[in-house]
Design an enzyme around this catalytic site. Structure first.
Site, PDB file in Angstrom:
ATOM      1  N   ASP A 158       0.816  -1.216   0.000  1.00 21.71           N
ATOM      2  CA  ASP A 158       0.000   0.000   0.000  1.00 21.71           C
ATOM      3  C   ASP A 158       0.851   1.268   0.000  1.00 21.71           C
ATOM      4  O   ASP A 158       2.080   1.198   0.167  1.00 21.71           O
ATOM      5  CB  ASP A 158      -0.953  -0.006   1.215  1.00 21.71           C
ATOM      6  CG  ASP A 158      -0.239  -0.268   2.534  1.00 21.71           C
ATOM      7  OD1 ASP A 158       1.005  -0.283   2.545  1.00 21.71           O
ATOM      8  OD2 ASP A 158      -0.916  -0.458   3.536  1.00 21.71           O
ATOM      9  N   ASN A 197      -6.848  -2.022  14.569  1.00 22.06           N
ATOM     10  CA  ASN A 197      -8.272  -2.305  14.309  1.00 22.06           C
ATOM     11  C   ASN A 197      -8.443  -3.521  13.382  1.00 22.06           C
ATOM     12  O   ASN A 197      -9.537  -3.790  12.898  1.00 22.06           O
ATOM     13  CB  ASN A 197      -8.978  -1.079  13.699  1.00 22.06           C
ATOM     14  CG  ASN A 197      -8.454  -0.725  12.310  1.00 22.06           C
ATOM     15  OD1 ASN A 197      -7.506  -1.344  11.816  1.00 22.06           O
ATOM     16  ND2 ASN A 197      -9.056   0.261  11.678  1.00 22.06           N
ATOM     17  N   HIS A 241      -6.946  -3.961  10.443  1.00 20.77           N
ATOM     18  CA  HIS A 241      -6.799  -3.748   8.993  1.00 20.77           C
ATOM     19  C   HIS A 241      -5.533  -4.438   8.482  1.00 20.77           C
ATOM     20  O   HIS A 241      -4.573  -4.634   9.203  1.00 20.77           O
ATOM     21  CB  HIS A 241      -6.860  -2.264   8.599  1.00 20.77           C
ATOM     22  CG  HIS A 241      -5.686  -1.425   8.959  1.00 20.77           C
ATOM     23  ND1 HIS A 241      -5.797  -0.156   9.489  1.00 20.77           N
ATOM     24  CD2 HIS A 241      -4.349  -1.638   8.854  1.00 20.77           C
ATOM     25  CE1 HIS A 241      -4.605   0.349   9.673  1.00 20.77           C
ATOM     26  NE2 HIS A 241      -3.709  -0.526   9.312  1.00 20.77           N
ATOM     27  N   GLU A 296      -9.626  -1.319   5.510  1.00 18.62           N
ATOM     28  CA  GLU A 296     -10.218  -0.995   6.802  1.00 18.62           C
ATOM     29  C   GLU A 296     -11.450  -1.874   7.045  1.00 18.62           C
ATOM     30  O   GLU A 296     -11.978  -2.479   6.104  1.00 18.62           O
ATOM     31  CB  GLU A 296     -10.643   0.479   6.785  1.00 18.62           C
ATOM     32  CG  GLU A 296      -9.483   1.451   6.627  1.00 18.62           C
ATOM     33  CD  GLU A 296      -8.730   1.716   7.928  1.00 18.62           C
ATOM     34  OE1 GLU A 296      -8.641   0.810   8.777  1.00 18.62           O
ATOM     35  OE2 GLU A 296      -8.222   2.836   8.074  1.00 18.62           O
TER      36      GLU A 296
HETATM   37  C1  GLP Z   1      -0.223   0.870   8.486  1.00 14.92           C
HETATM   38  C2  GLP Z   1      -0.044  -0.035   7.269  1.00 14.92           C
HETATM   39  C3  GLP Z   1      -0.338  -1.485   7.589  1.00 14.92           C
HETATM   40  C4  GLP Z   1       0.378  -1.890   8.871  1.00 14.92           C
HETATM   41  C5  GLP Z   1      -0.134  -1.028   9.990  1.00 14.92           C
HETATM   42  C6  GLP Z   1       0.388  -1.426  11.356  1.00 14.92           C
HETATM   43  O1  GLP Z   1      -1.517   1.317   8.667  1.00 14.92           O
HETATM   44  N1  GLP Z   1      -0.864   0.367   6.189  1.00 14.92           N
HETATM   45  O2  GLP Z   1       0.063  -2.294   6.497  1.00 14.92           O
HETATM   46  O3  GLP Z   1       0.180  -3.256   9.128  1.00 14.92           O
HETATM   47  O4  GLP Z   1       0.234   0.307   9.697  1.00 14.92           O
HETATM   48  O5  GLP Z   1       1.553  -0.772  11.671  1.00 14.92           O
HETATM   49  P1  GLP Z   1       2.417  -1.065  12.930  1.00 14.92           P
HETATM   50  O6  GLP Z   1       3.207  -2.267  12.616  1.00 14.92           O
HETATM   51  O7  GLP Z   1       3.269   0.180  13.064  1.00 14.92           O
HETATM   52  O8  GLP Z   1       1.510  -1.259  14.094  1.00 14.92           O
END
Ligand code: GLP
Length: 238
Positions: free
Chosen positions: A67, A136, A138, A143
């Site tokens: 993404d 959450n 995702h 989402e």
């Molecule tokens: C972002 C990315 C996700 C990732 C998430 C969690 O929102 N789009 O792909 O999994 O962050 O991040 P973290 O590992 O910092 O909790």
């Protein structure tokens, strides 16, 4: 779905790197799906170490990132483009031609998503897709309630924007939308490796352990895939 509990974040990162290393050894031109976020940072660091020691060779590996924010300049310090180059791509022997990241500067976001999905379709989707999860639930920027089958423009929830605001000067700087592989694009991967670290992600892990699809927790849709390994440092069953 196989869930492996590791004692701590360091061991989780080492295990994730080892699994990537094993897949590359089996298939040198592996199609590798890659995530961003804090969770995979340890895995990237270990892979950089393995690469420096010539224990893994990225020269033929093809990568597709999950993404990217939209709109965002590639050079923005918080773009996923910058994240990937700073933490990984500039530190291993990957061929820049083999790197694919959704373009946050694309003039037409829908065309950008269509072309990205077409590229995935042409290569046959990821051999190994590595994922983190949002608090959450995702995955990528899919989402809760977003069941898109292919790469698309996603509206970011206020919850996600607030969580990611820590990386920006303020929440108003966090883009309202993002480009992301859809759940369908992710589920077409041959193998999926999910990294879940930190107590804040415990509800997501519990939802996976329940074995039930939950539309409010997108990660549970990974239960539909037959080859998913979850690595977690959260203590299961307390
Ligand atoms: C972002 C990315 C996700 C990732 C998430 C969690 O929102 N789009 O792909 O999994 O962050 O991040 P973290 O590992 O910092 O909790």
């Amino acid at each position: 779905m196989k869930i492996l509990q590791l004692k701590n974040y360091d061991l989780l990162s080492a295990k994730a790197a080892e699994m990537v290393q094993i897949e590359i050894a089996k298939k040198p031109n592996l199609i590798l799906g890659l995530p961003t976020g804090s969770t995979p940072l340890g895995m990237y660091a270990k892979l950089v170490e393995l690469s420096a020691a010539k224990e893994v060779d990225f020269s033929e590996v093809r990568t597709y990132n999950l993404d990217e924010y939209y709109p965002i300049k590639r050079s923005h310090p918080q773009s996923y483009h910058t994240f990937m180059f700073e933490n990984f791509f500039t530190k291993v022997n990957i061929n820049p031609y083999n790197i694919h990241i959704l373009n946050g500067e694309a003039p037409d976001s829908i065309t950008e998503c269509k072309n990205y999905e077409a590229g995935l379709l042409k290569t046959g989707y990821a051999d190994l897709m590595v994922l983190g999860v949002g608090a959450n639930g995702h995955i990528g920027f899919n989402e809760p309630g977003d069941f898109s089958t292919s790469t698309h423009v996603a509206e970011l929830s206020l919850d996600t924007r607030s969580k990611n605001a820590r990386f920006f000067d303020s929440i108003t700087e966090v883009p309202l939308t993002a480009l992301t592989m859809g759940l369908g694009s992710i589920l077409k991967s041959k193998m999926i490796l999910v990294l879940i670290s930190g107590e804040v992600k415990e509800p997501v892990l519990k939802a996976l352990l329940s074995g039930k699809l939950n539309p409010k927790i997108p990660a549970t849709y990974l239960l539909l895939h037959r080859d998913v390994v979850v690595l977690t440092d959260i203590k299961i069953g307390k």
